[in-house]
Design an enzyme around this catalytic site. Sequence first.
Site, PDB file in Angstrom:
ATOM      1  N   GLU A  74       9.811 -11.291 -19.063  1.00  0.00           N
ATOM      2  CA  GLU A  74       9.160 -10.529 -20.139  1.00  0.00           C
ATOM      3  C   GLU A  74      10.095 -10.361 -21.331  1.00  0.00           C
ATOM      4  O   GLU A  74      11.287 -10.177 -21.139  1.00  0.00           O
ATOM      5  CB  GLU A  74       8.736  -9.151 -19.609  1.00  0.00           C
ATOM      6  CG  GLU A  74       7.698  -9.275 -18.516  1.00  0.00           C
ATOM      7  CD  GLU A  74       7.373  -7.949 -17.834  1.00  0.00           C
ATOM      8  OE1 GLU A  74       7.877  -6.903 -18.281  1.00  0.00           O
ATOM      9  OE2 GLU A  74       6.607  -7.979 -16.866  1.00  0.00           O
ATOM     10  N   HIS A 121       2.593  -5.658 -19.746  1.00  0.00           N
ATOM     11  CA  HIS A 121       3.245  -4.631 -18.935  1.00  0.00           C
ATOM     12  C   HIS A 121       2.835  -3.227 -19.406  1.00  0.00           C
ATOM     13  O   HIS A 121       3.681  -2.406 -19.775  1.00  0.00           O
ATOM     14  CB  HIS A 121       4.775  -4.792 -18.979  1.00  0.00           C
ATOM     15  CG  HIS A 121       5.476  -4.143 -17.837  1.00  0.00           C
ATOM     16  ND1 HIS A 121       6.566  -4.692 -17.212  1.00  0.00           N
ATOM     17  CD2 HIS A 121       5.252  -2.975 -17.191  1.00  0.00           C
ATOM     18  CE1 HIS A 121       6.987  -3.889 -16.250  1.00  0.00           C
ATOM     19  NE2 HIS A 121       6.184  -2.828 -16.210  1.00  0.00           N
ATOM     20  N   ARG A 137       5.936  -6.509 -10.282  1.00  0.00           N
ATOM     21  CA  ARG A 137       6.978  -7.132 -11.081  1.00  0.00           C
ATOM     22  C   ARG A 137       6.722  -8.636 -11.053  1.00  0.00           C
ATOM     23  O   ARG A 137       6.301  -9.183 -10.019  1.00  0.00           O
ATOM     24  CB  ARG A 137       8.380  -6.849 -10.500  1.00  0.00           C
ATOM     25  CG  ARG A 137       8.865  -5.425 -10.664  1.00  0.00           C
ATOM     26  CD  ARG A 137       9.237  -5.104 -12.127  1.00  0.00           C
ATOM     27  NE  ARG A 137       9.767  -3.760 -12.277  1.00  0.00           N
ATOM     28  CZ  ARG A 137       9.050  -2.702 -12.678  1.00  0.00           C
ATOM     29  NH1 ARG A 137       7.762  -2.826 -12.965  1.00  0.00           N
ATOM     30  NH2 ARG A 137       9.623  -1.520 -12.819  1.00  0.00           N
ATOM     31  N   LEU A 156       0.861  -1.189   0.000  1.00  0.00           N
ATOM     32  CA  LEU A 156       0.000   0.000   0.000  1.00  0.00           C
ATOM     33  C   LEU A 156       0.897   1.240   0.000  1.00  0.00           C
ATOM     34  O   LEU A 156       1.013   1.959   0.987  1.00  0.00           O
ATOM     35  CB  LEU A 156      -0.944   0.014   1.212  1.00  0.00           C
ATOM     36  CG  LEU A 156      -2.092   1.020   1.078  1.00  0.00           C
ATOM     37  CD1 LEU A 156      -3.246   0.418   0.293  1.00  0.00           C
ATOM     38  CD2 LEU A 156      -2.584   1.494   2.444  1.00  0.00           C
ATOM     39  N   ARG A 179       2.264   4.348  -3.056  1.00  0.00           N
ATOM     40  CA  ARG A 179       1.571   5.355  -3.896  1.00  0.00           C
ATOM     41  C   ARG A 179       0.513   4.699  -4.780  1.00  0.00           C
ATOM     42  O   ARG A 179      -0.644   5.127  -4.818  1.00  0.00           O
ATOM     43  CB  ARG A 179       2.596   6.100  -4.765  1.00  0.00           C
ATOM     44  CG  ARG A 179       3.486   7.056  -4.002  1.00  0.00           C
ATOM     45  CD  ARG A 179       4.600   7.574  -4.898  1.00  0.00           C
ATOM     46  NE  ARG A 179       5.539   6.515  -5.219  1.00  0.00           N
ATOM     47  CZ  ARG A 179       6.776   6.425  -4.742  1.00  0.00           C
ATOM     48  NH1 ARG A 179       7.244   7.356  -3.950  1.00  0.00           N
ATOM     49  NH2 ARG A 179       7.553   5.423  -5.082  1.00  0.00           N
ATOM     50  N   ILE A 180       0.896   3.621  -5.487  1.00  0.00           N
ATOM     51  CA  ILE A 180      -0.066   2.968  -6.394  1.00  0.00           C
ATOM     52  C   ILE A 180      -1.114   2.215  -5.591  1.00  0.00           C
ATOM     53  O   ILE A 180      -2.314   2.272  -5.898  1.00  0.00           O
ATOM     54  CB  ILE A 180       0.677   2.015  -7.368  1.00  0.00           C
ATOM     55  CG1 ILE A 180       1.648   2.807  -8.247  1.00  0.00           C
ATOM     56  CG2 ILE A 180      -0.326   1.249  -8.237  1.00  0.00           C
ATOM     57  CD1 ILE A 180       2.596   1.954  -9.068  1.00  0.00           C
TER      58      ILE A 180
HETATM   59  P1  NAP Z   1       5.910   2.751  -3.349  1.00  0.00           P
HETATM   60  O1  NAP Z   1       5.120   4.001  -3.132  1.00  0.00           O
HETATM   61  O2  NAP Z   1       7.321   2.709  -2.906  1.00  0.00           O
HETATM   62  O3  NAP Z   1       5.100   1.554  -2.654  1.00  0.00           O
HETATM   63  C1  NAP Z   1       5.617   0.295  -2.475  1.00  0.00           C
HETATM   64  C2  NAP Z   1       4.887  -0.363  -1.304  1.00  0.00           C
HETATM   65  O4  NAP Z   1       5.365  -1.705  -1.165  1.00  0.00           O
HETATM   66  C3  NAP Z   1       5.107   0.352   0.014  1.00  0.00           C
HETATM   67  O5  NAP Z   1       3.879   0.493   0.651  1.00  0.00           O
HETATM   68  C4  NAP Z   1       6.022  -0.588   0.805  1.00  0.00           C
HETATM   69  O6  NAP Z   1       5.721  -0.497   2.195  1.00  0.00           O
HETATM   70  C5  NAP Z   1       5.636  -1.952   0.223  1.00  0.00           C
HETATM   71  N1  NAP Z   1       6.737  -2.892   0.314  1.00  0.00           N
HETATM   72  C6  NAP Z   1       8.010  -2.734  -0.091  1.00  0.00           C
HETATM   73  N2  NAP Z   1       8.744  -3.817   0.183  1.00  0.00           N
HETATM   74  C7  NAP Z   1       7.910  -4.689   0.805  1.00  0.00           C
HETATM   75  C8  NAP Z   1       8.081  -5.993   1.338  1.00  0.00           C
HETATM   76  N3  NAP Z   1       9.268  -6.609   1.314  1.00  0.00           N
HETATM   77  N4  NAP Z   1       7.005  -6.605   1.889  1.00  0.00           N
HETATM   78  C9  NAP Z   1       5.810  -5.970   1.934  1.00  0.00           C
HETATM   79  N5  NAP Z   1       5.590  -4.745   1.439  1.00  0.00           N
HETATM   80  C10 NAP Z   1       6.635  -4.105   0.879  1.00  0.00           C
HETATM   81  O7  NAP Z   1       5.930   2.371  -4.882  1.00  0.00           O
HETATM   82  P2  NAP Z   1       4.820   2.657  -5.994  1.00  0.00           P
HETATM   83  O8  NAP Z   1       5.071   3.971  -6.622  1.00  0.00           O
HETATM   84  O9  NAP Z   1       3.481   2.380  -5.424  1.00  0.00           O
HETATM   85  O10 NAP Z   1       5.225   1.521  -7.063  1.00  0.00           O
HETATM   86  C11 NAP Z   1       5.197   0.170  -6.686  1.00  0.00           C
HETATM   87  C12 NAP Z   1       5.766  -0.723  -7.778  1.00  0.00           C
HETATM   88  O11 NAP Z   1       4.823  -0.882  -8.832  1.00  0.00           O
HETATM   89  C13 NAP Z   1       7.009  -0.214  -8.508  1.00  0.00           C
HETATM   90  O12 NAP Z   1       8.180  -0.392  -7.750  1.00  0.00           O
HETATM   91  C14 NAP Z   1       6.995  -1.065  -9.762  1.00  0.00           C
HETATM   92  O13 NAP Z   1       7.683  -2.288  -9.538  1.00  0.00           O
HETATM   93  C15 NAP Z   1       5.517  -1.353  -9.981  1.00  0.00           C
HETATM   94  N6  NAP Z   1       5.004  -0.636 -11.170  1.00  0.00           N
HETATM   95  C16 NAP Z   1       4.521  -1.374 -12.214  1.00  0.00           C
HETATM   96  C17 NAP Z   1       4.011  -0.719 -13.318  1.00  0.00           C
HETATM   97  C18 NAP Z   1       3.435  -1.487 -14.469  1.00  0.00           C
HETATM   98  O14 NAP Z   1       3.496  -0.983 -15.583  1.00  0.00           O
HETATM   99  N7  NAP Z   1       2.869  -2.642 -14.243  1.00  0.00           N
HETATM  100  C19 NAP Z   1       4.030   0.674 -13.387  1.00  0.00           C
HETATM  101  C20 NAP Z   1       4.535   1.373 -12.313  1.00  0.00           C
HETATM  102  C21 NAP Z   1       5.020   0.702 -11.200  1.00  0.00           C
HETATM  103  P3  NAP Z   1       6.856  -0.796   3.304  1.00  0.00           P
HETATM  104  O15 NAP Z   1       8.066  -0.064   2.892  1.00  0.00           O
HETATM  105  O16 NAP Z   1       6.223  -0.323   4.572  1.00  0.00           O
HETATM  106  O17 NAP Z   1       7.030  -2.275   3.297  1.00  0.00           O
HETATM  107  C1  8YV Z   2       7.132   1.166 -17.258  1.00  0.00           C
HETATM  108  C2  8YV Z   2       6.960   0.467 -14.806  1.00  0.00           C
HETATM  109  O1  8YV Z   2       6.555   0.249 -18.139  1.00  0.00           O
HETATM  110  O2  8YV Z   2       7.184   2.541 -13.723  1.00  0.00           O
HETATM  111  C3  8YV Z   2       7.423   1.342 -13.701  1.00  0.00           C
HETATM  112  O3  8YV Z   2       8.019   0.794 -12.751  1.00  0.00           O
HETATM  113  O4  8YV Z   2       7.035  -0.722 -14.741  1.00  0.00           O
HETATM  114  C4  8YV Z   2       6.327   1.081 -16.004  1.00  0.00           C
HETATM  115  O5  8YV Z   2       5.795   2.320 -15.746  1.00  0.00           O
HETATM  116  C5  8YV Z   2       8.607   0.861 -17.231  1.00  0.00           C
HETATM  117  O6  8YV Z   2       9.337   1.603 -16.329  1.00  0.00           O
HETATM  118  C6  8YV Z   2       9.239   1.055 -18.603  1.00  0.00           C
HETATM  119  O7  8YV Z   2       9.161   2.380 -19.036  1.00  0.00           O
END
Ligand code: NAP
Ligand code: 8YV
Length: 326
Positions: free
Chosen positions: A260, A278, A231, A152, A154-155
Amino acid sequence: MTANLLVIGEITPRMDARLTPSFTLHYTDRIDDVPAFLAREGHAIAHVLTDGHNGVPRAWMDALPALKLISNYGVGYDAIDVGLAGERGVLVTHTPGVLSDEVATTALMLMLACYRNLLGSDAFVRDGSWPEKRHMALSRSADHRRVGILGLGRIGLALARKLEPFHAEISYHNRTRRDVPYRYCPDLEKMAADAEVLFVVTPGGSETHGIVNREVIDALGPDGMLVNVSRGSVVDELALVAALEEGRLGSAGLDVFADEPNVPAALLSMDNVVLTPHIGSATEETRQAMGDLVVDNLLQHQADGRVISPVPECRDKSVIVDRLAV
Ligand code: NAP
Ligand code: 8YV
């Protein structure tokens, strides 16, 4: 005089146009022999632009002795060795916040598509089944579900807010409790056992590798749904495929995969999974916002050595521009 910028992966024409007055861009995709190029020119490159898929290979970092900044086009930076970057005094920036709502929408879309059988319904119309069979099997409601959010941040928080109109009962698991109106579960497996849908939204990397394991998947159960937009590495993919095949898990919505763009063949023929390549943040609007932040970081650094959105591991706060203050 312009500085050299190594561009790994694809960027948009808008990013290229904004960077060109300040940087000479070297696209690795257009260079036949990158190691040979870096051996020749690497000493004069202080800036790298990359993305969450490509990161920066160790050998390339070694060939960039003057490297000062890696600007990542994405929020997840598990493909970049931030420890090594820190040791070498290299700043790493990423794109937090500007994509949170979009990725949350992608997660919500996957849940809705699974519960309401969107793909099956679309196929029913396209393949001519409707006039012949008249009625499709009923789908399941997406309302009033018990939802667990792993990560929980940002996303995850944006997702929780988008789930509220669906009357979801929301729990979450992080390492640390947050001051939010959702139930904190210190134990991931217990949260999965209580949930009907488990959303995975943590970062990738060694700390989260395989934490959604067979036990967590089994706790979710035959009626449960797994949605992964974080991921592929966070979920034990072999265990996931086996659970879906054996009916120990009900359904899955997957935007990310372990290797991927390769997707396990078994998933391709399952009608209880929805697969996307993705595309969590992949809209014109959000990619523009991400691209602007990537470029702003590079231009800021070029101007005065500071950056706007460093990764949390960057401890030197003096290099951070407070955008609200400027
Ligand atoms: P964020 O704000 O840093 O949130 C990550 C959350 O995960 C935090 O609440 C953190 O809380 C928790 N966390 C981290 N390590 C953990 C662990 N070992 N066990 C349990 N909880 C844990 O990051 P965000 O901006 O929301 O982004 C999250 C991730 O989404 C990115 O890092 C990326 O991998 C993925 N993403 C994917 C896409 C896509 O295209 N599919 C796009 C953007 C991002 P604690 O630190 O309290 O544990
Ligand atoms: C992008 C992502 O697809 O922000 C991330 O962590 O996984 C996605 O927004 C990736 O970074 C490639 O641009």
